[in-house]
Design a protein around this motif. Structure first.
Motif, PDB file in Angstrom:
ATOM      1  N   GLN A 256     -81.980  35.799  -5.069  1.00  0.00           N
ATOM      2  CA  GLN A 256     -82.089  34.979  -4.127  1.00  0.00           C
ATOM      3  C   GLN A 256     -81.599  33.380  -4.660  1.00  0.00           C
ATOM      4  O   GLN A 256     -81.225  32.698  -3.806  1.00  0.00           O
ATOM      5  N   TYR A 257     -81.814  33.048  -6.122  1.00  0.00           N
ATOM      6  CA  TYR A 257     -81.406  31.992  -6.675  1.00  0.00           C
ATOM      7  C   TYR A 257     -79.971  31.702  -6.423  1.00  0.00           C
ATOM      8  O   TYR A 257     -79.198  30.749  -6.131  1.00  0.00           O
ATOM      9  N   VAL A 258     -79.176  32.837  -6.934  1.00  0.00           N
ATOM     10  CA  VAL A 258     -77.767  32.937  -6.632  1.00  0.00           C
ATOM     11  C   VAL A 258     -77.342  32.431  -4.971  1.00  0.00           C
ATOM     12  O   VAL A 258     -76.186  31.789  -4.931  1.00  0.00           O
ATOM     13  N   ARG A 259     -77.901  33.311  -4.209  1.00  0.00           N
ATOM     14  CA  ARG A 259     -77.744  33.020  -2.599  1.00  0.00           C
ATOM     15  C   ARG A 259     -78.022  31.281  -2.588  1.00  0.00           C
ATOM     16  O   ARG A 259     -77.077  30.782  -1.970  1.00  0.00           O
ATOM     17  N   PHE A 260     -78.984  30.951  -2.878  1.00  0.00           N
ATOM     18  CA  PHE A 260     -79.313  29.218  -2.811  1.00  0.00           C
ATOM     19  C   PHE A 260     -78.214  28.635  -3.384  1.00  0.00           C
ATOM     20  O   PHE A 260     -77.866  27.585  -2.626  1.00  0.00           O
ATOM     21  N   VAL A 261     -77.773  28.790  -4.631  1.00  0.00           N
ATOM     22  CA  VAL A 261     -76.815  28.005  -5.360  1.00  0.00           C
ATOM     23  C   VAL A 261     -75.477  28.068  -4.224  1.00  0.00           C
ATOM     24  O   VAL A 261     -74.853  27.189  -3.830  1.00  0.00           O
ATOM     25  N   ARG A 262     -75.015  29.304  -3.847  1.00  0.00           N
ATOM     26  CA  ARG A 262     -74.092  29.456  -2.707  1.00  0.00           C
ATOM     27  C   ARG A 262     -74.084  28.872  -1.685  1.00  0.00           C
ATOM     28  O   ARG A 262     -73.304  27.901  -1.170  1.00  0.00           O
ATOM     29  N   GLU A 263     -75.109  28.874  -0.951  1.00  0.00           N
ATOM     30  CA  GLU A 263     -75.455  28.354   0.532  1.00  0.00           C
ATOM     31  C   GLU A 263     -75.483  26.812   0.327  1.00  0.00           C
ATOM     32  O   GLU A 263     -75.062  26.295   1.229  1.00  0.00           O
ATOM     33  N   ARG A 264     -76.157  26.224  -0.852  1.00  0.00           N
ATOM     34  CA  ARG A 264     -76.241  24.753  -0.690  1.00  0.00           C
ATOM     35  C   ARG A 264     -74.868  24.215  -1.555  1.00  0.00           C
ATOM     36  O   ARG A 264     -74.990  23.016  -1.702  1.00  0.00           O
ATOM     37  N   ARG A 265     -73.942  25.107  -2.102  1.00  0.00           N
ATOM     38  CA  ARG A 265     -72.832  24.639  -2.876  1.00  0.00           C
ATOM     39  C   ARG A 265     -73.189  23.556  -3.871  1.00  0.00           C
ATOM     40  O   ARG A 265     -72.556  22.575  -4.028  1.00  0.00           O
ATOM     41  N   LEU A 266     -74.142  24.010  -4.632  1.00  0.00           N
ATOM     42  CA  LEU A 266     -74.740  23.269  -5.808  1.00  0.00           C
ATOM     43  C   LEU A 266     -73.682  23.299  -6.924  1.00  0.00           C
ATOM     44  O   LEU A 266     -72.794  24.140  -7.180  1.00  0.00           O
ATOM     45  N   ASP A 267     -73.437  22.070  -7.478  1.00  0.00           N
ATOM     46  CA  ASP A 267     -72.379  21.751  -8.562  1.00  0.00           C
ATOM     47  C   ASP A 267     -73.064  21.896 -10.139  1.00  0.00           C
ATOM     48  O   ASP A 267     -72.234  22.255 -11.051  1.00  0.00           O
ATOM     49  N   VAL A 268     -74.348  21.665 -10.122  1.00  0.00           N
ATOM     50  CA  VAL A 268     -75.081  21.828 -11.482  1.00  0.00           C
ATOM     51  C   VAL A 268     -76.395  22.539 -11.524  1.00  0.00           C
ATOM     52  O   VAL A 268     -76.975  22.549 -10.468  1.00  0.00           O
TER      53      VAL A 268
END
Length: 579
Positions: A241-253
């Motif tokens: 879920q965390y990886v999906r969160f990073v992908r969907e939010r396009r997180l940089d850091v």
């Protein structure tokens, strides 16, 4: 650096603004009031709104009894209010004490008795009856809108900013007090080394526990004008879920302790389209395989941050690309380190191991209410050096490498743990004849000789008084090993558990339990969480079993919990082999 003796390294000089950390935030809010500062609960909050709301909440805290220099304890859920709280406390001139709402009530009461806060602030319904200021999801906007906002109380750089409680060998938590000057110095380090050139706002994940001292890192990115995304509890507990969160939010850091980061990498964090621009890690030693994987990822900036709680989050800095093997690097600005003989505290030659001491702007002010311990660990002015207890080596180029501890202290998912605290709690329970607690491969393990009761019952009792990360995996043994003097041999390489019989399917699951948790005693009725498992390691266990052909999900581990119940998922095992 030729002016320094062997194994003494300085991090250079940098100007430190003589302000409180929240005043840096106010300057940012005035410059960019409409820019998004925080995304939490699927709501975007601007810098201007966060600044206004924190000023109004600061007045609410003053009305409840917070005065400059007093402690305000904050037990907050992962919401906008959790970021509002430290800003408001600082604007009131008070000292921020984060409290995990999930702590056992007895542990929470112990911390509050030590800290004696002027105000308890919470938005957790279960704690509302004990709080001086309550912000429920229903009333917080309305109450803040009704209050005036008078602005900052005029914090001075030498004032205390926050208190973080760590494990103590005496059985009581220690409160580490950190000043505004140290936090502002840390902000300068982030701005100089990690913030992108040109000030382009980055999307930054905040997936760290709120009561963890490293939680200041993402908060200081916010102070720098960047967009903070608060990761919900259920998401941060599940790597996929965390990886999906990073992908969907396009997180940089993204920042995480190495154990969690390993799970995120295994779940696909480094794949194209998901991989953030920067990964930060700290809190515990980085495993060499993780270091190698990060070095091999194109376009990724990965950084190892080292520092005890007493040295303001991190005090050394190492880009993974600069070292082929794990290292903690060199000190940050306005900070010096030295590697010394632990007995006479004289610097050892370059390349020789010794104890790491830290001096300079990173140092905390000391321990809350304990001048004697402060003097023992930090020394006295004007030349204060904090004794870390860490065994390190300084390379010829000034790079520091962490080699372990001189004492029994261990890191459990980034939390500093004194095994003696858990051992004292165990020995105080009825039915426990002997107990030995130590850290093994990142897991806290207790070997116990029981007169009555069960390991599961002991863990239940311990969980009533100790935080989750301090509750050890419990292994029942017939006797503890002893040395030639008759004393318990705490360094025995193997302590044999009681033998148990298992089916072939249970043997497969038990092997996965042992590999994941690093424990030797696993029985059919062994509960994964009673052995020291947690949500992150549960996800890793499910992945480990799937790799062996067992259709097991995180939900299965959470619901089934024991070896026998999870073994029901194991397909028929071919004759003479495992699935």
């Amino acid at each position: 650096m030729p002016d320094l003796p062997p194994s003494v390294v300085g991090g250079g000089r940098r100007f430190v603004p003589q302000v409180g950390w929240q005043q840096l935030f106010e300057l940012r809010a005035r410059a960019f009031p409409g820019r998004t500062a925080l995304v939490a609960d699927d709501v975007a909050v601007s810098f201007g709104d966060l600044c206004r709301w924190s000023g109004r909440l600061a007045n609410g805290l003053r009305a409840a009894g917070a005065v400059p220099g007093s402690v305000v304890a904050c037990a907050m859920s992962r919401s906008v209010r959790a970021i509002l709280a430290p800003l408001a406390v600082a604007k009131a001139g008070a000292v921020y004490l984060p409290l995990d709402p999930g702590l056992p009530p007895a542990r929470r009461a112990l911390i509050l008795a030590e800290a004696r806060p002027a105000v308890l602030l919470t938005d957790v319904p279960e704690l509302a009856a004990d709080a001086d200021v309550v912000l429920t999801p229903e009333n917080w906007r309305r109450e803040l809108a009704a209050r005036p906002g008078d602005g900052d109380a005029g914090t001075r750089p030498g004032d205390a900013a926050y208190v973080v409680c760590t494990s103590g060998s005496t059985g009581r938590p220690k409160g580490v007090v950190v000043g505004h000057r140290s936090l502002v110095n840390l902000y300068g380090e982030l701005a100089a080394r990690l913030f992108p050139a040109g000030g382009e706002p980055q999307r930054v994940a905040h997936g760290l526990p709120l009561a963890f001292d490293a939680a200041w890192n993402p908060l200081l990115w916010l102070v720098g004008g960047h967009e903070l995304h608060l990761v919900p509890d259920d998401v941060r507990a599940d790597p996929e879920q965390y990886v999906r969160f990073v992908r969907e939010r396009r997180l940089d850091v993204v920042e995480a302790v190495p154990a969690q980061l390993t799970g995120l990498v295994d779940a696909g964090l480094l794949t194209a389209g998901t991989c953030p621009r920067m990964l930060l890690m700290g809190g515990e030693a980085v495993p060499p395989p993780l270091w190698t994987r990060l070095r091999a990822t194109p376009g990724l900036t990965a950084v190892n941050l080292y520092g005890p709680t007493e040295c303001t989050v991190f005090t050394t800095f190492c880009r993974v690309a600069d070292q082929a093997e794990p290292a903690i690097g060199r000190p940050i600005a306005n900070t010096s380190v030295r590697v010394v003989d632990p007995h006479d505290r004289r610097p050892v030659p370059v390349g020789e191991p010794g104890e790491l001491l830290v001096g300079g702007a990173s140092l905390a002010l000391g321990y809350l209410g304990d001048a004697a311990l402060t003097a023992e660990r930090f020394g006295t002015a004007p030349q204060r050096w904090y004794r870390t207890g860490d065994r390190c080596r300084c390379e010829p180029d000034g790079t520091l490498r962490w080699l372990g501890r001189f004492d029994d202290q261990v890191k459990i998912r980034g939390h500093r743990v004194e095994p003696a605290e858990a051992e004292r709690a165990l020995l105080a329970l009825p039915g426990v004849r002997q107990a030995l607690v130590r850290g093994e491969d990142g897991v806290l393990v207790a070997y116990v000789v029981l007169g009555s009761g069960t390991p599961a019952a002991l863990r239940e009792r311990l969980a009533e008084t100790l935080p989750e990360y301090l509750v050890p995996a419990i292994v029942e043994v017939g006797a503890l090993p002893v040395g030639r003097t008759g004393k318990v041999d705490r360094r025995a390489t193997r302590i044999a558990p009681r033998p148990v019989a298992m089916t072939p399917a249970e043997t497969v699951v038990a092997a996965a339990f042992r590999s994941q948790l690093g424990v030797v005693s696993v029985a059919p009725d062994s509960d994964f969480f009673a052995l020291g498992g947690h949500s992150l390691s549960a996800a890793a266990l499910a992945a480990r079993l799937r790799a062996r052909g067992v259709p097991c999900s995180l939900r299965d581990v959470l619901r089934r919990r024991t070896v026998a119940r999870i073994a029901e998922l194991v397909p028929d095992i071919p004759e003479g082999g495992a699935p």
